[in-house]
Design a protein around this motif. Structure first.
Motif, PDB file in Angstrom:
ATOM      1  N   ARG A  94       0.843  -1.200   0.000  1.00  0.00           N
ATOM      2  CA  ARG A  94       0.000   0.000   0.000  1.00  0.00           C
ATOM      3  C   ARG A  94       0.882   1.256   0.000  1.00  0.00           C
ATOM      4  O   ARG A  94       1.844   1.369   0.764  1.00  0.00           O
ATOM      5  N   GLY A  95       0.551   2.203  -0.880  1.00  0.00           N
ATOM      6  CA  GLY A  95       1.288   3.454  -0.962  1.00  0.00           C
ATOM      7  C   GLY A  95       2.617   3.363  -1.675  1.00  0.00           C
ATOM      8  O   GLY A  95       3.372   4.335  -1.712  1.00  0.00           O
ATOM      9  N   HIS A  96       2.926   2.209  -2.272  1.00  0.00           N
ATOM     10  CA  HIS A  96       4.200   2.016  -2.983  1.00  0.00           C
ATOM     11  C   HIS A  96       3.955   1.948  -4.494  1.00  0.00           C
ATOM     12  O   HIS A  96       2.846   1.693  -4.946  1.00  0.00           O
ATOM     13  N   THR A  97       5.044   2.134  -5.248  1.00  0.00           N
ATOM     14  CA  THR A  97       4.983   2.058  -6.708  1.00  0.00           C
ATOM     15  C   THR A  97       5.990   1.039  -7.215  1.00  0.00           C
ATOM     16  O   THR A  97       7.182   1.102  -6.876  1.00  0.00           O
ATOM     17  N   LEU A  98       5.502   0.110  -8.025  1.00  0.00           N
ATOM     18  CA  LEU A  98       6.366  -0.855  -8.713  1.00  0.00           C
ATOM     19  C   LEU A  98       6.517  -0.400 -10.158  1.00  0.00           C
ATOM     20  O   LEU A  98       5.541  -0.326 -10.907  1.00  0.00           O
ATOM     21  N   GLY A  99       7.735  -0.060 -10.560  1.00  0.00           N
ATOM     22  CA  GLY A  99       8.002   0.300 -11.948  1.00  0.00           C
ATOM     23  C   GLY A  99       8.322  -0.949 -12.760  1.00  0.00           C
ATOM     24  O   GLY A  99       9.059  -1.821 -12.294  1.00  0.00           O
ATOM     25  N   VAL A 100       7.762  -1.037 -13.966  1.00  0.00           N
ATOM     26  CA  VAL A 100       8.026  -2.170 -14.865  1.00  0.00           C
ATOM     27  C   VAL A 100       8.593  -1.597 -16.156  1.00  0.00           C
ATOM     28  O   VAL A 100       7.909  -0.820 -16.845  1.00  0.00           O
ATOM     29  N   VAL A 101       9.830  -1.937 -16.485  1.00  0.00           N
ATOM     30  CA  VAL A 101      10.495  -1.358 -17.649  1.00  0.00           C
ATOM     31  C   VAL A 101      10.954  -2.453 -18.600  1.00  0.00           C
ATOM     32  O   VAL A 101      11.136  -3.608 -18.217  1.00  0.00           O
ATOM     33  N   GLY A 102      11.152  -2.058 -19.833  1.00  0.00           N
ATOM     34  CA  GLY A 102      11.627  -2.986 -20.856  1.00  0.00           C
ATOM     35  C   GLY A 102      11.353  -2.405 -22.231  1.00  0.00           C
ATOM     36  O   GLY A 102      10.592  -1.453 -22.384  1.00  0.00           O
ATOM     37  N   GLU A 103      11.974  -2.992 -23.226  1.00  0.00           N
ATOM     38  CA  GLU A 103      11.748  -2.560 -24.601  1.00  0.00           C
ATOM     39  C   GLU A 103      10.361  -2.969 -25.069  1.00  0.00           C
ATOM     40  O   GLU A 103       9.673  -3.768 -24.419  1.00  0.00           O
ATOM     41  N   SER A 104       9.936  -2.443 -26.208  1.00  0.00           N
ATOM     42  CA  SER A 104       8.713  -2.918 -26.844  1.00  0.00           C
ATOM     43  C   SER A 104       8.853  -4.409 -27.129  1.00  0.00           C
ATOM     44  O   SER A 104       9.893  -4.851 -27.614  1.00  0.00           O
ATOM     45  N   GLY A 105       7.807  -5.176 -26.786  1.00  0.00           N
ATOM     46  CA  GLY A 105       7.864  -6.622 -26.973  1.00  0.00           C
ATOM     47  C   GLY A 105       8.420  -7.374 -25.784  1.00  0.00           C
ATOM     48  O   GLY A 105       8.546  -8.605 -25.825  1.00  0.00           O
ATOM     49  N   SER A 106       8.753  -6.649 -24.699  1.00  0.00           N
ATOM     50  CA  SER A 106       9.323  -7.322 -23.521  1.00  0.00           C
ATOM     51  C   SER A 106       8.271  -8.027 -22.685  1.00  0.00           C
ATOM     52  O   SER A 106       8.599  -8.829 -21.812  1.00  0.00           O
ATOM     53  N   GLY A 107       6.984  -7.730 -22.921  1.00  0.00           N
ATOM     54  CA  GLY A 107       5.907  -8.384 -22.183  1.00  0.00           C
ATOM     55  C   GLY A 107       5.340  -7.561 -21.050  1.00  0.00           C
ATOM     56  O   GLY A 107       4.438  -8.005 -20.332  1.00  0.00           O
ATOM     57  N   LYS A 108       5.815  -6.320 -20.872  1.00  0.00           N
ATOM     58  CA  LYS A 108       5.393  -5.536 -19.707  1.00  0.00           C
ATOM     59  C   LYS A 108       3.920  -5.141 -19.784  1.00  0.00           C
ATOM     60  O   LYS A 108       3.189  -5.225 -18.790  1.00  0.00           O
ATOM     61  N   THR A 109       3.434  -4.726 -20.956  1.00  0.00           N
ATOM     62  CA  THR A 109       2.015  -4.373 -21.084  1.00  0.00           C
ATOM     63  C   THR A 109       1.137  -5.610 -20.988  1.00  0.00           C
ATOM     64  O   THR A 109       0.085  -5.591 -20.335  1.00  0.00           O
TER      65      THR A 109
END
Length: 563
Positions: free
Chosen positions: A335-350
């Motif tokens: 709660r109250g935290h942020t998880l950043g998800v990074v990667g190139e296009s096609g990395s599966g993040k979306t």
């Protein structure tokens, strides 16, 4: 001098039969482009930079009115006939636009589209044109260039589509290339490749480039001369070293100050209007704002275990092939935290973000929220849970219904989920949420097209807040915005998190933005998490070569040469 723009004014006729003149979009712009030089036009959306560039070849709507002089090798293009301009287009002055899919013809192959200017302007036969097209694809770094000649644009990635556009622009070896936001929609590694490609081609071909962007970080790496525009007026221009090391105008200083940094740990980003109003005081206030410490023992609101998603593609008549888009993703979000998800296009993040919400049905794994696995809930149970986990998409233009007023957009989810005792209470709640995201009550009766991109994204965030969510999944929620508007939205997200205790899954390809907003970071590649640590650890000492490559691709702006 290759091109000289002198006191250019552009306005647009509006009203019945074009009788009414709208306020000018460009108001007396002047600058020069010497031979073998890259000149950058910089400014926010609406500054007039694209209108200025498109005026060169008159690629403007019929209701545009141009005044002044545009001298190309001493010839005034404003007084050239349509036939003369058509002769110049592609042959001596070529353009590369922001969205390649809106510029490439979807029903023609890459080879057909590359051959057309070679046949029209260079007089080549079809066989010679195809051979030249293959050589052009090879020159712009396209893998397997011969095979790509026979494919259609939709079969290529975004970076490959942009390479095709650059190859088409270079087909007739123009003296001037106009590049209008050519890297805005691309992830950082592809952006880096395109920037290096343009710089290399400019040197080899001895051509000039007019490079249009809202990002001074990108501009600082590619340009020789910078022209800063706002509201149709040139605010400042000069050599790139001068603009970056000794900016004179408050607007230029604000553009430089509002970009997030890979090393910065400020609680707030500088907003352009605040900076101009208070000048250096606003920047100092933003840099000294105290980050509220996060509670490391805050309750876990979302736990993901071994999440996987596969797509099955047809192969042959009866066969199918499995494509594993997401594999074995694990994390906890407090709660109250942020998880950043990074990667190139096609990395599966979306795909991972959409699978969390069951907008894609998972192949395997668990998503534990409030003690229950979201992936096994019945349809009747999902409705109650869905209101507590909301998503903000990348494109606010596509995610808001154009036929609904903003008031209807905000009230509708409250009606569906039974929030509020009556219409009056729901409307009052909608007004208070608009105020919370920085919009006034007059927005209630307006439609999405009446707002800027940043304002629409604020509406999208307000719509999520109508349901009192506990978790927001933000899928590239600021990547389509100018750096100035981006700063406003990022500050808003941080304020809402502090006030409401929201937890964010923040998906982005921009590591500088992720550094600003995130507490923990997941780095994804080919559907897998390759590195996971606190944001400070990832940025200070990345363990994986892939993460280091992502960080190395982030535009840093102009830097003095090492001595």
């Amino acid at each position: 001098m290759l091109l000289s723009i002198q006191d250019l004014k552009v306005s647009f006729r509006l009203g019945e039969r074009g009788a009414k003149i709208l306020a000018s979009a460009v108001k007396g712009v002047s600058f020069d482009i010497p031979e073998n030089t890259t000149v950058a036009l910089v400014g926010e959306s609406g500054s007039g930079k694209s209108v200025t560039a498109m005026s060169v070849l008159n690629l403007l709507p019929d209701n545009a009115v141009r005044e002044g002089r545009i001298l190309y090798q001493g010839r005034d293009l404003l007084r050239s006939s349509l036939h003369e301009l058509q002769d110049l287009r592609g042959r001596e002055i070529a353009c590369v636009f922001q969205d390649p899919m809106s510029s490439l013809n979807p029903v023609f192959t890459v080879g057909q589209q590359l051959s057309e200017p070679l046949i029209r302007h260079m007089g080549l036969g079809r066989r010679a044109a195809i051979a030249r097209a293959e050589a052009l694809l090879e020159e712009v770094g396209m893998p397997e260039p011969r095979r790509r000649l026979g494919v259609y644009p939709h079969q290529l990635s975004g970076g490959q589509q942009q390479r095709v556009m650059i190859a088409m622009a270079l087909a007739c070896e123009p003296k001037l290339l106009i590049a209008d936001e050519p890297t805005t929609a691309l992830d950082v590694t592809i952006q880096r490749q395109i920037l290096e490609l343009l710089a290399g081609l400019k040197t080899r071909k001895q051509m000039s480039v007019l490079f249009i962007s809202h990002d001074l970080g990108v501009v600082g790496e590619i340009s020789d001369h910078v022209v800063v525009m706002r509201h149709g007026v040139v605010r400042e221009q000069g050599a790139v070293a001068q603009i970056f090391s000794r900016p004179q105008d408050a607007y230029t200083k604000a553009l430089l100050a509002c970009r997030p940094s890979l090393t910065g740990t400020s609680a707030r980003l500088t907003v352009i209007d605040e900076h101009i109003a208070g000048q250096d005081d606003a920047t100092a206030a933003a840099s000294t704002a105290v980050i509220k410490p996060k509670d490391p023992a805050a309750p876990v609101v979302l736990e993901v275990k071994s999440l996987a998603k596969s797509f099955f593609l047809r192969q042959g008549v009866f066969g199918k092939r499995e494509f594993r888009a997401v594999r074995d993703v694990n994390f906890q979000l407090r709660r109250g935290h942020t998880l950043g998800v990074v990667g190139e296009s096609g990395s599966g993040k979306t795909t991972m973000g959409l699978t969390l919400l069951r907008l894609h049905e998972p192949t395997a794994g668990e998503v534990i929220f409030d003690g229950r696995n979201l992936l096994t809930l019945k349809d009747s149970e999902r409705q109650a849970m869905r209101r507590r986990i909301q998503i903000v998409f990348q494109n606010p233009y596509a995610s808001l219904n154009p036929r609904f007023t903003i008031g209807q957009t905000l009230v509708e989810p409250m009606v569906i989920h039974g929030i509020g005792a009556d219409p009056a209470e729901r409307e009052e709640r909608a007004r208070s949420l608009l105020a919370k995201v920085g919009l006034d009550a007059s927005a209630m009766g307006k439609y999405p097209h009446e707002f800027s991109g940043g304002q629409r994204q604020r509406v999208a965030i307000a719509r999520c807040l109508t349901l009192n969510p506990e978790v927001l999944v933000l899928d590239e929620a600021v990547s389509a915005l100018d750096v100035s508007v981006q700063a406003q939205v990022l500050n808003l997200l941080r304020d809402l998190q502090d006030e409401l205790g929201l937890a964010y899954v923040f998906i982005s390809h921009d590591l500088a933005v992720v550094r600003f907003i995130s507490d923990e970071v997941l780095v994804m590649k080919d559907g897998e998490v390759v590195e996971q640590a606190s944001a400070a650890q990832i940025m200070a000492a990345p363990q994986q070569e892939y993460t280091r490559r992502l960080m190395g691709a982030v535009p840093r702006g102009w830097r003095p040469a090492a001595t």
